[in-house]
Design an enzyme around this catalytic site. Structure first.
Site, short mmCIF file in Angstrom:
data_model
loop_
_atom_site.label_atom_id
_atom_site.label_comp_id
_atom_site.label_asym_id
_atom_site.label_seq_id
_atom_site.Cartn_x
_atom_site.Cartn_y
_atom_site.Cartn_z
N GLY A 238 -36.72 -21.03 -23.65
CA GLY A 238 -36.85 -21.27 -25.09
C GLY A 238 -36.56 -20.03 -25.92
N PHE A 239 -36.84 -18.86 -25.36
CA PHE A 239 -36.71 -17.63 -26.14
C PHE A 239 -36.21 -16.48 -25.27
CE2 PHE A 239 -40.01 -20.32 -27.82
CZ PHE A 239 -39.61 -20.47 -29.13
N GLY A 240 -35.49 -15.57 -25.91
CA GLY A 240 -35.09 -14.35 -25.22
C GLY A 240 -36.23 -13.33 -25.32
N GLY A 241 -36.09 -12.24 -24.59
CA GLY A 241 -37.01 -11.11 -24.74
C GLY A 241 -38.38 -11.29 -24.13
N HIS B 37 -25.89 -23.51 -20.22
CA HIS B 37 -27.22 -23.80 -19.67
C HIS B 37 -27.88 -24.80 -20.62
CE1 HIS B 37 -31.46 -21.92 -18.78
NE2 HIS B 37 -31.36 -23.16 -18.33
N ASP C 3 -26.89 -20.61 -24.09
CA ASP C 3 -28.16 -21.33 -23.99
C ASP C 3 -28.22 -22.45 -25.01
OD1 ASP C 3 -29.61 -20.00 -21.89
OD2 ASP C 3 -29.65 -18.25 -23.20
N MET D 185 -30.20 -25.38 -26.61
CA MET D 185 -31.60 -25.83 -26.76
C MET D 185 -31.68 -26.91 -27.82
SD MET D 185 -33.57 -22.21 -26.68
CE MET D 185 -33.18 -20.94 -25.45
N MET E 32 -30.68 -26.79 -21.94
CA MET E 32 -32.14 -26.97 -21.97
C MET E 32 -32.39 -28.09 -22.96
SD MET E 32 -33.06 -22.95 -21.91
CE MET E 32 -31.40 -22.55 -22.42
N GLY F 18 -30.00 -11.24 -21.54
CA GLY F 18 -29.93 -11.37 -23.00
C GLY F 18 -30.34 -10.09 -23.69
N SER F 19 -31.66 -9.92 -23.87
CA SER F 19 -32.14 -8.80 -24.69
C SER F 19 -31.82 -7.44 -24.09
CB SER F 19 -33.64 -8.95 -24.95
OG SER F 19 -34.32 -9.15 -23.75
N HIS G 16 -22.94 -16.49 -20.99
CA HIS G 16 -24.00 -17.49 -20.80
C HIS G 16 -24.39 -18.07 -22.17
CE1 HIS G 16 -27.44 -19.20 -18.54
NE2 HIS G 16 -28.14 -18.97 -19.65
N SER H 153 -26.24 -13.25 -22.05
CA SER H 153 -26.68 -14.45 -22.75
C SER H 153 -26.63 -14.19 -24.25
CB SER H 153 -28.12 -14.79 -22.35
OG SER H 153 -28.67 -15.67 -23.30
N MET I 88 -35.32 -19.92 -13.46
CA MET I 88 -35.81 -19.27 -14.67
C MET I 88 -36.85 -18.21 -14.30
SD MET I 88 -34.24 -20.63 -17.30
CE MET I 88 -35.10 -19.49 -18.38
N ASP J 22 -32.30 -16.14 -14.57
CA ASP J 22 -32.20 -16.14 -16.03
C ASP J 22 -33.57 -15.95 -16.66
OD1 ASP J 22 -31.57 -16.60 -18.65
OD2 ASP J 22 -30.98 -18.69 -18.39
N GLY J 23 -33.67 -14.89 -17.47
CA GLY J 23 -34.92 -14.64 -18.20
C GLY J 23 -35.63 -13.41 -17.67
N GLY J 24 -35.76 -12.41 -18.54
CA GLY J 24 -36.49 -11.20 -18.15
C GLY J 24 -35.75 -10.30 -17.18
C1 DX5 Z 1 -34.19 -18.46 -22.12
C2 DX5 Z 1 -32.70 -18.41 -21.87
C3 DX5 Z 1 -32.19 -17.11 -21.40
C4 DX5 Z 1 -32.44 -15.97 -22.34
C5 DX5 Z 1 -32.60 -14.72 -21.53
O1 DX5 Z 1 -34.59 -19.75 -22.37
O2 DX5 Z 1 -32.32 -19.39 -20.92
O3 DX5 Z 1 -30.80 -17.18 -21.09
O4 DX5 Z 1 -31.44 -15.76 -23.28
O5 DX5 Z 1 -32.95 -13.70 -22.39
P1 DX5 Z 1 -33.64 -12.38 -21.85
O6 DX5 Z 1 -32.68 -11.71 -20.94
O7 DX5 Z 1 -33.92 -11.62 -23.10
O8 DX5 Z 1 -34.90 -12.83 -21.15
ZN ZN Z 2 -30.15 -19.43 -20.07
#
Ligand code: DX5
Ligand code: ZN
Length: 220
Positions: free
Chosen positions: A143-146, A67, A36, A38, A69, A196-197, A34, A9, A138, A174-176
Site C-alpha cells: 500500500g505504501f513505500g518507505g 504489480h 505498483d 493500487m 494490488m 522504492g524509497s 516496477h 519502484s 512482500m 518487494d518492500g523495505g
Molecule cells: C508497496 C509496493 C512497493 C513499494 C516499495 O505496496 O508494492 O513496490 O513501492 O517501496 P519501498 O522500497 O520504499 O518499501
Molecule cells: Zn510493488
C-alpha cells in the site's frame, strides 16, 4: 550465477517529473521498472491505471513489471497487457480463481507473476508454482513505500527457494529492500530486488543504485 536484478519502484518517484525519474534510473543501470498498481480496495491507496503504463511504454525500453494490488484482477489483465506490460503479477489473496487469472496472463502473452502478503503462507501458491515465471514476496504490508522490512520475510524466502527445486521461476522481494538486507536476500536465492524509497527518496539516484549494486556484488 543466478540472476540479480534491480527494479526501481516508481511509487516513490516525483510524479511531476516521472519521465525524468525513469530516465535517471535507466541511466543508473535499472534492470526493470516496477509499477505498483493500487485500487483503494485491495490496498488502502490509489496509484496508476493502464494509461500510465501506456505512456511509460513510450519512453522506456526496460521491462515494465506491473504489480497489481487490486481486487478482481481478472478485469485488469487485458488492459495492462495491451498498455505494454511485460510482467504482470497478481496477489494470491486478491482472487478465488488464481489458476484462471494466471492462465489469463499467459494468454495475454505477458510473463506470469504471483505475489503474497507478509502474513500469507506459501501453501497458498504451492498448486500454481508450475504456472508462474515469478513469485513476489512482500517484505511489507502493501500500500505504501518507505515501510520497515518485516524480518520474517527472510525465513519465507529460504522456504520458497527450497520449494523452487526443479523449477525456474524468479524470486522477487518487494518492500523495505535496502543496502541493509539486499545482500542477504541475494545470498538466500532471491533474484529481483524491488526498491522504492532507498532510490527515490535520496538526492542522487545514481549513487543510490551504485550502493545497491555494490551490496549485491559483495554478497556474490
Ligand atoms: C508497496 C509496493 C512497493 C513499494 C516499495 O505496496 O508494492 O513496490 O513501492 O517501496 P519501498 O522500497 O520504499 O518499501
Ligand atoms: Zn510493488
Amino acid at each position: 550465477m543466478p540472476t540479480a536484478l534491480i527494479a526501481p519502484s516508481i511509487l516513490s518517484a516525483n510524479f511531476s517529473i516521472l519521465g525524468e525519474e525513469i530516465k535517471a534510473v535507466e541511466a543508473a543501470g535499472a534492470d526493470w521498472i516496477h509499477v505498483d498498481v493500487m485500487d483503494g480496495h485491495f490496498v488502502p491507496n490509489l496509484t496508476f491505471g493502464p494509461i500510465v503504463v501506456e505512456h511509460l511504454r513510450l519512453i522506456s525500453k526496460l521491462p515494465l513489471d506491473c504489480h497489481l494490488m487490486v481486487s478482481n484482477p481478472e478485469a485488469w489483465i487485458q488492459p495492462f497487457a495491451q498498455a505494454g506490460a511485460d510482467w504482470i503479477t497478481v496477489h494470491a489473496e486478491s482472487t478465488p480463481h488464481l489458476d484462471r487469472v494466471l492462465n489469463q496472463i499467459r494468454e495475454a502473452k505477458c510473463q506470469v507473476g504471483v505475489s503474497l502478503n507478509p502474513a500469507t503462507p506459501l501453501a497458498m501458491i504451492e498448486e500454481v508454482l508450475d504456472l508462474v515465471d515469478l513469485v513476489l514476496l512482500m517484505g511489507v504490508n502493501p500500500g505504501f513505500g518507505g515501510q520497515k522490512f518485516i524480518e520474517s520475510t527472510f525465513g519465507k524466502v529460504e522456504r520458497l527457494v527450497k520449494l523452487r527445486a526443479g523449477r525456474s521461476f524468479l524470486v522477487s522481494i518487494d518492500g523495505g529492500v535496502s543496502t541493509q538486507n539486499i545482500g542477504q536476500l541475494q545470498k538466500m536465492g532471491a533474484n529481483i530486488f524491488v526498491v522504492g524509497s532507498a532510490i527515490f527518496s535520496t538526492q542522487d539516484r545514481r549513487k543510490a543504485m551504485e550502493k545497491l549494486r555494490c551490496s549485491l556484488n559483495e554478497s556474490e
